[in-house]
Design a protein around this motif. Structure first.
Motif, PDB file in Angstrom:
ATOM      1  N   GLY A  58       0.990  -1.191   0.058  1.00  0.00           N
ATOM      2  CA  GLY A  58      -0.032  -0.016  -0.047  1.00  0.00           C
ATOM      3  C   GLY A  58       0.952   1.271   0.090  1.00  0.00           C
ATOM      4  O   GLY A  58       0.188   2.403   0.170  1.00  0.00           O
ATOM      5  N   THR A  59       2.185   1.397  -0.024  1.00  0.00           N
ATOM      6  CA  THR A  59       2.861   2.444   0.057  1.00  0.00           C
ATOM      7  C   THR A  59       3.166   2.967  -1.521  1.00  0.00           C
ATOM      8  O   THR A  59       3.144   2.029  -2.440  1.00  0.00           O
ATOM      9  CB  THR A  59       4.074   2.424   0.509  1.00  0.00           C
ATOM     10  OG1 THR A  59       4.940   1.256   0.079  1.00  0.00           O
ATOM     11  CG2 THR A  59       3.962   2.017   2.265  1.00  0.00           C
ATOM     12  N   GLY A  60       4.004   4.029  -1.614  1.00  0.00           N
ATOM     13  CA  GLY A  60       4.408   4.378  -2.784  1.00  0.00           C
ATOM     14  C   GLY A  60       3.210   4.725  -3.721  1.00  0.00           C
ATOM     15  O   GLY A  60       2.766   5.662  -3.512  1.00  0.00           O
ATOM     16  N   GLY A  61       2.912   4.166  -4.697  1.00  0.00           N
ATOM     17  CA  GLY A  61       1.937   4.197  -5.515  1.00  0.00           C
ATOM     18  C   GLY A  61       0.616   4.532  -5.089  1.00  0.00           C
ATOM     19  O   GLY A  61      -0.030   4.960  -5.731  1.00  0.00           O
ATOM     20  N   ALA A  62       0.485   4.128  -3.924  1.00  0.00           N
ATOM     21  CA  ALA A  62      -0.896   4.063  -3.286  1.00  0.00           C
ATOM     22  C   ALA A  62      -1.193   5.682  -3.046  1.00  0.00           C
ATOM     23  O   ALA A  62      -2.170   5.876  -2.748  1.00  0.00           O
ATOM     24  CB  ALA A  62      -1.088   3.585  -2.179  1.00  0.00           C
ATOM     25  N   GLY A  63      -0.347   6.405  -3.226  1.00  0.00           N
ATOM     26  CA  GLY A  63      -0.416   7.731  -2.804  1.00  0.00           C
ATOM     27  C   GLY A  63      -0.601   8.159  -1.516  1.00  0.00           C
ATOM     28  O   GLY A  63      -1.377   8.993  -0.890  1.00  0.00           O
ATOM     29  N   GLY A  64       0.027   7.454  -0.462  1.00  0.00           N
ATOM     30  CA  GLY A  64       0.117   7.721   0.857  1.00  0.00           C
ATOM     31  C   GLY A  64      -1.252   7.577   1.477  1.00  0.00           C
ATOM     32  O   GLY A  64      -1.822   6.500   1.723  1.00  0.00           O
ATOM     33  N   GLY A  65      -2.028   8.518   2.196  1.00  0.00           N
ATOM     34  CA  GLY A  65      -3.181   8.590   2.935  1.00  0.00           C
ATOM     35  C   GLY A  65      -4.181   7.940   2.039  1.00  0.00           C
ATOM     36  O   GLY A  65      -5.229   7.711   2.811  1.00  0.00           O
ATOM     37  N   ALA A  66      -4.303   8.240   0.537  1.00  0.00           N
ATOM     38  CA  ALA A  66      -5.555   8.092  -0.052  1.00  0.00           C
ATOM     39  C   ALA A  66      -5.849   6.520   0.268  1.00  0.00           C
ATOM     40  O   ALA A  66      -6.772   5.694   0.416  1.00  0.00           O
ATOM     41  CB  ALA A  66      -5.508   8.367  -1.309  1.00  0.00           C
ATOM     42  N   PHE A  67      -4.791   5.463  -0.295  1.00  0.00           N
ATOM     43  CA  PHE A  67      -5.016   4.187  -0.415  1.00  0.00           C
ATOM     44  C   PHE A  67      -3.919   3.275   0.257  1.00  0.00           C
ATOM     45  O   PHE A  67      -3.888   2.078  -0.051  1.00  0.00           O
ATOM     46  CB  PHE A  67      -5.017   3.844  -2.003  1.00  0.00           C
ATOM     47  CG  PHE A  67      -6.331   4.589  -2.649  1.00  0.00           C
ATOM     48  CD1 PHE A  67      -7.476   4.224  -2.468  1.00  0.00           C
ATOM     49  CD2 PHE A  67      -5.958   5.597  -3.660  1.00  0.00           C
ATOM     50  CE1 PHE A  67      -8.502   4.935  -3.260  1.00  0.00           C
ATOM     51  CE2 PHE A  67      -6.841   6.291  -4.011  1.00  0.00           C
ATOM     52  CZ  PHE A  67      -8.167   5.889  -3.867  1.00  0.00           C
ATOM     53  N   SER A  68      -3.428   3.997   0.920  1.00  0.00           N
ATOM     54  CA  SER A  68      -2.205   3.140   1.656  1.00  0.00           C
ATOM     55  C   SER A  68      -2.630   2.506   2.901  1.00  0.00           C
ATOM     56  O   SER A  68      -3.025   2.952   4.003  1.00  0.00           O
ATOM     57  CB  SER A  68      -0.897   4.151   2.287  1.00  0.00           C
ATOM     58  OG  SER A  68      -0.023   3.407   2.757  1.00  0.00           O
ATOM     59  N   ILE A  69      -3.082   1.005   2.876  1.00  0.00           N
ATOM     60  CA  ILE A  69      -3.861   0.372   3.760  1.00  0.00           C
ATOM     61  C   ILE A  69      -3.454  -0.884   4.161  1.00  0.00           C
ATOM     62  O   ILE A  69      -3.944  -1.581   4.808  1.00  0.00           O
ATOM     63  CB  ILE A  69      -5.323   0.332   3.028  1.00  0.00           C
ATOM     64  CG1 ILE A  69      -5.243  -0.539   1.743  1.00  0.00           C
ATOM     65  CG2 ILE A  69      -6.165   1.658   3.026  1.00  0.00           C
ATOM     66  CD1 ILE A  69      -6.606  -0.982   1.394  1.00  0.00           C
TER      67      ILE A  69
END
Length: 790
Positions: A360-371
């Motif tokens: 969930g890091t990196g390409g997830a855009g941090g807070g938006a989709f880092s789950i």
């Protein structure tokens, strides 16, 4: 006899006064509610546009009852938001009373958040007493994501309130043995469905199970009562979506987020199964970073992170934060002393301070989709844990402790039910399915985890009380208290270490020091009743870190599209998607706006554009209709080319603005426009923040754009918040302007804009809904459609 009514009236007045005087106020509760009001409301006047997607809808909903009923995104009633309207109804009413301001659209969430704290207290103290109720209310108040959610115009704080209110009436039905309260409770569950759809029903099985085990009536009557209650549930659940689906599509807005223009399909599709499976309407697959494994996510680290990512990132990462956008001025204090994650911590804002190196890091855009990575321990990870899980271990161990503490002396079997155990089953029935969903689901935001807050608060509050009691009594379960304190301190130290390595070691060391006497004293002390200082010290210790995390949104004045809590918010300019005005598309281009207003004429729409991120700030700034052809992320098939041509021919749409988006579901319309329409070149185009007030056209001050910046677009694609105030970073090639602006440009203002500039938030992950723009916004082009049929 003439004076008798007077005497009676006086007696009534006296009796009411006496009753008021006899009320035993719990001053601890009052103090907790005051603390909640401070955390949820302080600095909210700097809310900017909050979540501008919903704020634009609130502006539109104040224009007509039709827009109000359907939760129309735009004043013309073209398309709705992608959620049901109940939460927005309260916000629209508040905006109608006080005017559309950042604080007025957030006010209902603040009030519902405070009311939820009171309901937690009320639900607990009836069976367990005031001390556990106070602890539970305090835990609810100091849950970081509960604070962050209560400071936004998202739906989550409203949802939690209605779920707790539903339980309140069902509990009352059990205590008073009166069916009408059961009907009210299940009707309120139906209302909760119309706040955020199927998310509300995660606790519905617990409600059925609780009433079944808690009422002392025959099973036939239980079935009858629950059957009638289910009818009330169905009526209040379906009354709004059926009213939408049974209305002709030509007489209402398109149902945003749905694939078939159906509210029921929206509930069970986009807001149902797709949340579990990690898909979203129109994207053809999962978003990057959603529940991915560490192996999969490792390749995404080369993608550009959102602005607001912590200054220190992994040395192996090739990502660099974008430059601070032009036109953005901040009133925040200098961040020279702001905390930063230690080297090697990824520090993605929003998904948990210090974002995990796992999925969930990196390409997830941090807070938006880092789950984080799918699995039973996902909620304890760095992506989600710092938002919700500070006291999760205590809640789980507290459930075990309290279940055996309330066994009762006359029970024949250890699993027999006492009144307290029945209540525990209710809250366990809340915790388990919600925990399970977040452990396996592939598409949700970290701030959804507020769903766990009430269960953690109740089980933690009751559990702390019973663990201390068992410790003092030297029962067989006395070791649960030191285990809970030590393990919780270790978990919290791990979270804190992402920002404060020294304080993390201090926290862990204090946890060990407090735990040693808790482990040892039951074996060596003759009387533990006088040793209460150690349990109290342990409880205070494990409350310190979550209290600070909860304070960060308040200090930062956060009110965002993607609410979050953590030290990153205290850095200069806010923290990524948690920034106060980091709502989607929170900027307007002053030159573009001036041109469009001058040439709009009798057209119904100011202009048409791809998605809501581009449209929202213009709706908020002007109160005029802007058509978001593809809805929230540009993927809704809300209008056909034939229908669009008809509107152009009738003069209802004169302009189309392309924000640089590709990959949406309306490529046929866009291709027709680019083939037939005339491009309008606007020079000296700069972005300026839009005020929250719609009664006057306002735009915040804008600094000169950096050398090489040309015609910045007011949004990026994908229905996600653009970074900065919408101005492209140095060297960006814009399609709108042939020459870079020579200075600042802003529209006239009649009202001082918010102190906190809009647009300090970051971009969401690339790949969402066909996004092409990176941090800093993407360039755009204005097309004159009226020339097509001249």
């Amino acid at each position: 006899m003439e004076n008798e009514p007077t005497r009676t009236t006086k007696n009534k007045k006296v009796s009411i006064w006496v009753r008021l005087k006899l009320i035993k106020y719990d001053y601890w509760l009052i103090a907790i509610l005051i603390l909640a009001a401070f955390l949820y409301a302080w600095n909210i006047w700097e809310a900017g546009e909050a979540n501008s997607f919903y704020t634009a809808a609130i502006v539109s909903m104040t224009k007509s009852f039709k827009n109000f009923w359907y939760a129309s995104f735009d004043p013309a009633g073209f398309i709705t938001v992608d959620k049901p309207p109940v939460a927005l109804w309260f916000m629209a009413i508040s905006a109608k009373i006080f005017g559309v301001h950042g604080w007025s659209v957030v006010l209902p969430s603040i009030l519902f958040g405070i009311a939820s704290v009171y309901l937690i207290y009320n639900l607990v103290h009836k069976r367990f007493g005031r001390v556990p109720a106070r602890i539970a209310a305090l835990i609810m108040t100091l849950t970081p994501i509960a604070v962050a959610d209560s400071r936004t115009n998202n739906m989550d704080a409203t949802l939690i309130f209605f779920l707790l209110l539903s339980i309140y009436f069902v509990q009352k039905a059990v205590f008073k043995s009166q069916q009408r309260y059961l009907w009210i409770g299940f009707a309120l569950m139906g209302v909760a469905f119309n706040v955020k759809m199927l998310q509300a029903f995660m606790i519905l099985p617990a409600l059925y199970f609780y009433y079944w085990i808690a009422t002392n009536i025959g099973w036939k009557k239980k079935l009858a009562h629950l059957g009638i209650a289910t009818i009330f549930l169905a009526v209040f659940t379906l009354i709004w979506p059926l009213s939408v689906d049974m209305t002709s599509a030509s007489s209402r807005p398109y149902e945003g987020g749905s694939e078939t223009n159906s509210a029921l399909e929206l509930a069970f599709g986009y807001n149902g199964t797709q949340r579990l499976l990690g898909q979203t309407t129109g994207t053809g697959g999962a978003f990057p970073g959603m529940g991915s494994s560490s192996k999969k996510s490792s390749s995404s680290k080369s993608m550009t992170p959102p602005s607001g990512t912590s200054k220190k990132s992994s040395s192996s990462s090739s990502t660099t934060p974008p430059a601070k956008p032009s036109g953005s001025s901040s009133t925040k204090k200098s961040s020279t002393n702001a905390p930063t994650p230690p080297n090697g911590a990824e520090g993605m804002q929003g998904g948990g301070p210090g974002g995990s190196n796992k999925g969930g890091t990196g390409g997830a855009g941090g807070g938006a989709f880092s789950i984080g990575t799918v699995g039973p321990f996902r909620l304890f990870g760095l992506d989600l844990g710092p938002q919700i899980s500070w006291l999760l271990i205590i809640a789980i161990l507290g459930l075990i402790s309290s279940y055996f503490y309330y066994r009762g002396s006359k029970m024949k079997k250890w699993w027999s039910l006492t009144p307290q155990r029945k209540e525990l089953w209710l809250w366990a029935g809340w915790l388990v399915p919600v925990y399970g969903f977040f452990s396996v689901a592939s598409f949700f935001h970290p701030y959804y985890t507020i769903m766990l807050a009430p269960a953690i608060a109740v089980l933690g509050g009751v559990g702390i009380y019973t663990m201390i009691k068992q410790w003092k009594e030297k029962s067989a379960w006395s070791m649960l208290l030191p285990v809970a304190i030590l393990s919780t301190a270790a978990l919290q130290a791990w979270y804190v270490a992402q920002y404060y390595s020294v304080l993390a070691w201090v926290l862990l060391g204090l946890g060990v020091l407090v735990s040693i006497p808790l482990f040892v004293l039951p074996w060596i002390a003759a009387n533990l009743k006088s040793k209460h200082v150690w349990p109290i010290a342990g409880v205070i210790l494990v409350m310190l870190a979550p209290s600070f995390w909860s304070l960060t949104p308040t200090l930062a004045g956060e009110s965002a599209q993607i609410p979050t809590a953590g030290p990153s918010l205290l850095e200069q300019g806010g923290g990524g998607m948690g920034a106060s005005a980091g709502g989607m598309g929170s900027s307007t281009d002053s030159t573009l706006l001036k041109y469009l207003e001058k040439h709009q004429g009798n057209a119904e729409y100011l202009f048409a554009t791809d998605d809501s991120s581009t449209a929202a700030p213009y709706i908020i700034s002007t109160g005029k209709a802007v058509m978001a052809i593809g809805g929230f992320n540009g993927t809704d098939k809300a209008i056909t080319l034939k229908q669009f041509k008809k509107l152009v021919k009738e003069g209802k749409i004169k302009y189309y603005y392309s924000g640089g988006k590709t990959g949406g579901s309306n490529s046929e319309i866009v291709s027709w426009i680019k083939k037939n329409a005339k491009k309008i070149k606007l020079s000296s185009s700069t972005s300026a923040t839009s005020s929250i007030t719609t009664s006057t056209k306002t735009s915040g001050s804008s600094e000169a754009a950096p050398t090489g910046t040309q015609g910045a677009a007011p949004s990026n694609a994908g229905g996600t918040p653009p970074s900065g105030s919408g101005t492209a970073p140095s060297g960006a090639q814009g399609e709108m302007g042939g020459t870079p602006p020579s200075g600042s440009s802003s529209s006239s203002t009649k009202k001082k804009p918010s102190k906190k500039p809009s647009g300090t938030g970051s971009t969401a992950p690339e790949g969402m809904g066909g996004m092409t723009g990176g941090p800093g916004g993407s360039s755009g082009t204005l097309y004159d459609l009226s020339s097509i049929y001249d």
